[in-house]
Enzyme design. Structure first.
Site, PDB file in Angstrom:
ATOM      1  N   GLY A 201      31.977 -17.463  68.794  1.00  0.00           N
ATOM      2  CA  GLY A 201      32.915 -16.909  69.825  1.00  0.00           C
ATOM      3  C   GLY A 201      33.787 -18.287  70.212  1.00  0.00           C
TER       4      GLY A 201
ATOM      5  N   HIS B 109      31.672 -21.973  56.153  1.00  0.00           N
ATOM      6  CA  HIS B 109      33.004 -21.633  55.731  1.00  0.00           C
ATOM      7  C   HIS B 109      33.550 -22.897  55.337  1.00  0.00           C
ATOM      8  CE1 HIS B 109      32.312 -21.763  60.376  1.00  0.00           C
ATOM      9  NE2 HIS B 109      33.462 -22.667  60.097  1.00  0.00           N
TER      10      HIS B 109
ATOM     11  N   HIS C  97      34.944 -15.549  60.487  1.00  0.00           N
ATOM     12  CA  HIS C  97      33.923 -16.677  60.588  1.00  0.00           C
ATOM     13  C   HIS C  97      33.941 -17.200  62.176  1.00  0.00           C
ATOM     14  CE1 HIS C  97      37.565 -19.271  61.464  1.00  0.00           C
ATOM     15  NE2 HIS C  97      36.815 -20.598  61.459  1.00  0.00           N
TER      16      HIS C  97
ATOM     17  N   MET D  45      34.647 -20.877  73.279  1.00  0.00           N
ATOM     18  CA  MET D  45      33.877 -21.549  74.192  1.00  0.00           C
ATOM     19  C   MET D  45      33.651 -20.672  75.580  1.00  0.00           C
ATOM     20  SD  MET D  45      34.197 -25.113  76.059  1.00  0.00           S
ATOM     21  CE  MET D  45      35.887 -24.693  76.527  1.00  0.00           C
TER      22      MET D  45
ATOM     23  N   LEU E 236      27.355 -27.272  70.222  1.00  0.00           N
ATOM     24  CA  LEU E 236      26.065 -26.705  70.232  1.00  0.00           C
ATOM     25  C   LEU E 236      25.927 -25.667  71.437  1.00  0.00           C
ATOM     26  CD1 LEU E 236      22.552 -28.647  69.616  1.00  0.00           C
ATOM     27  CD2 LEU E 236      22.932 -27.098  71.533  1.00  0.00           C
ATOM     28  N   GLU E 237      25.429 -24.679  71.213  1.00  0.00           N
ATOM     29  CA  GLU E 237      25.283 -23.600  72.113  1.00  0.00           C
ATOM     30  C   GLU E 237      23.809 -23.276  72.337  1.00  0.00           C
ATOM     31  OE1 GLU E 237      29.300 -21.571  73.227  1.00  0.00           O
ATOM     32  OE2 GLU E 237      28.040 -19.816  72.506  1.00  0.00           O
TER      33      GLU E 237
ATOM     34  N   HIS F 263      33.949 -27.696  67.330  1.00  0.00           N
ATOM     35  CA  HIS F 263      32.634 -28.000  67.164  1.00  0.00           C
ATOM     36  C   HIS F 263      31.586 -27.807  68.566  1.00  0.00           C
ATOM     37  CE1 HIS F 263      33.635 -30.190  63.204  1.00  0.00           C
ATOM     38  NE2 HIS F 263      34.046 -28.999  63.195  1.00  0.00           N
TER      39      HIS F 263
ATOM     40  N   SER G  67      29.248 -14.751  70.956  1.00  0.00           N
ATOM     41  CA  SER G  67      29.049 -15.007  69.629  1.00  0.00           C
ATOM     42  C   SER G  67      28.108 -13.750  68.825  1.00  0.00           C
ATOM     43  CB  SER G  67      28.376 -16.314  69.135  1.00  0.00           C
ATOM     44  OG  SER G  67      29.167 -17.664  69.709  1.00  0.00           O
TER      45      SER G  67
ATOM     46  N   GLY H 122      39.036 -16.950  65.948  1.00  0.00           N
ATOM     47  CA  GLY H 122      40.630 -17.246  65.661  1.00  0.00           C
ATOM     48  C   GLY H 122      41.593 -17.546  66.591  1.00  0.00           C
TER      49      GLY H 122
END
Length: 476
Positions: A374, A324, A399, A376, A205-206, A203, A380, A402
């Site tokens: 994407g 998702h 999503h 880290m 925030l970007e 998880h 993305s 992977g």
């Protein structure tokens, strides 16, 4: 993965014909390189999912698929209640409604670069992140049930956003059919102090910049131009979703045996959709979806406040929010007939095609925004549901990147401090309470997200719209 049993239906589509206990074939959408890199367990799990009662058409796996609990992560399967179909907690996942929300900032790259270190610090101070993180909001029992029924709409009514946000959220911000009474007190207890928190794992925030456009028409509809800065939130239902998954998996193991369902894997514990347990799980899962939508709405308020500290008057309107890890009741056309199905997407994103009635009016001509995170430190993506995807894998796409290796293996290979320093040298600022968590999420622990989204496009699942380059990452 060994492809000897697969039949190649196209450059990016591989079919495992139904055999033995399989009721339908298995299908993987990916390049040969991506499929061969998948663990053999992905193939085994596709076979197992294809063996469940009431499954229709095929058991699908997206280009980012990897081994998961019961279903592969990146797995999609639809079930017909009228044909004995089931709902599986393992087919939804433990982090119910984990999803991605992107916000326009209205800023350009030069404006953010000048204040990037300060912005990273302000976001880190305002956004609770990490294992066991808690927020400032404490919900009473009555407020908890109201949140589980209302989702992001409840959060907006509580002052955490405005009405305009709801139009750009899946299900308009509120999942119908939620049943707070089907959620255990333990699940509610775990969530009581976790509203408005990112959590841990993958998880984040970007803060991101649009660095290349691919579909100009869709980009224009989404309000994207090169050099635009976005803020993206990736998180889910936190402790509540995990507890609901745990609670119902235990019950489903017993229920499956009583219903005469021979489970190919205990992790695929399930219940008939028309059973009392099946209905209760759907009610609890929908409540967890609302929890995740409310959680991301609260985080949106915190993000807006953080940006406003440095950029007074900024609004950050919502681009889109899509989940998702869900099971959704949807209508799809199979064999020329419109059928009501329960579509499990585990680590897979809904990707409605252009023209779908549930899309916001401004997006209806180009298709649903599909937000792909994407790993880290890597790009993305924003995709759009491709023409015709309404009948292609039940309107689903990948999503994220992977995982390419386990978290344990990532810890063996990398140290968190070195990852932070290497990314800083590339202009990407990481803020995290856990260097161990940073090492577990090292960029090379994941597949090449560019190859994944290219495969999704080439397979006809979605269309590439924009690539986003990371600037700041608040990591759980």
């Amino acid at each position: 993965m060994n492809l000897s049993k697969f039949r190649q239906r196209g450059p990016f589509e591989w079919e495992l014909p139904a055999s033995g206990r399989m009721r339908v074939p298995g299908v993987i959408f990916a390049s040969q390189t991506l499929v061969e890199a998948m663990d053999d367990k992905v193939g085994e799990q596709i076979v197992n999912v294809a063996s469940l009662p009431g499954i229709v058409e095929a058991a699908y796996a997206m280009p980012d698929a990897h081994w998961g609990y019961g279903f592969p992560i990146g797995g999609v399967a639809a079930f017909d209640a009228g044909e004995g179909g089931v709902v599986s907690a393992g087919g939804v996942g433990f982090d119910i409604s984990c999803g991605v929300r992107s916000l326009h900032t209205g800023l350009k790259l030069a404006e953010v670069e000048a204040l990037k270190p300060r912005l990273a610090d302000v976001l880190y101070r305002r956004i609770p992140a990490g294992l066991g993180s808690t927020g400032a909001l404490r919900l009473s029992a009555r407020e908890m049930d109201a949140m589980l029924l209302g989702g992001a709409r409840w959060a907006v009514e509580a002052g955490f956003g405005d009405e305009a946000d709801l139009a750009r959220i899946e299900e308009s911000g509120r999942m119908a059919g939620a049943d707070p009474a089907a959620v255990s007190e333990q699940a509610k207890k775990r969530q009581r102090d976790e509203m408005g928190t990112l959590g841990s794992g993958n998880h984040y925030l970007e803060v991101q910049v649009v660095d290349e456009l691919f579909d100009i028409r869709a980009a224009r509809a989404y309000g994207l131009s090169e050099g635009d800065v976005l803020a993206t939130i990736h998180c889910g239902s936190r402790g509540m979703g995990h507890q609901i998954g745990t609670d119902y998996l235990r019950a489903m193991v017993i229920a499956a045996a009583r219903a005469g369902i021979a489970l190919p894997d205990r992790e695929l514990a399930c219940a008939p959709l028309d059973s009392e347990l099946g209905r209760r799980y759907l009610g609890a899962m929908r409540a967890a979806i609302n929890c995740a939508l409310a959680n991301r709405q609260i985080l949106t308020r915190l993000t807006r406040q953080a940006f406003a500290e440095l950029f007074p008057g900024i609004r950050l309107p919502l681009l889109y929010d899509v989940s998702h890890n869900t099971c959704k009741e949807e209508w799809h056309v199979l064999g020329g007939q419109r059928r009501r199905l329960f579509v499990h997407r585990k680590g897979a994103t809904r990707a409605f095609a252009a023209g779908h009635a549930e899309l916001p009016a401004e997006y209806r001509q180009v298709g649903q925004p599909v937000l792909i995170g994407g790993s880290m430190g890597t790009a993305s993506w924003v995709l759009a549901g491709a023409a015709g995807t309404g009948e292609h894998a039940f309107a689903s796409a990948c999503h994220g990147a992977g995982r390419a290796m386990s978290r344990h293996e990532a810890l063996r290979r990398w140290q968190g401090r070195s990852v932070v320093d290497e990314l800083a040298a590339r202009g990407i600022l990481i803020r995290s309470p856990s260097l161990r968590g940073v090492a577990e999420e090292a960029p090379l622990a994941y597949k090449d997200v560019g190859a994944v989204v290219e495969a999704a496009e080439r397979a006809g699942l979605a269309v590439r719209v924009a690539r986003l380059r990371p600037l700041v990452c608040i990591k759980g």
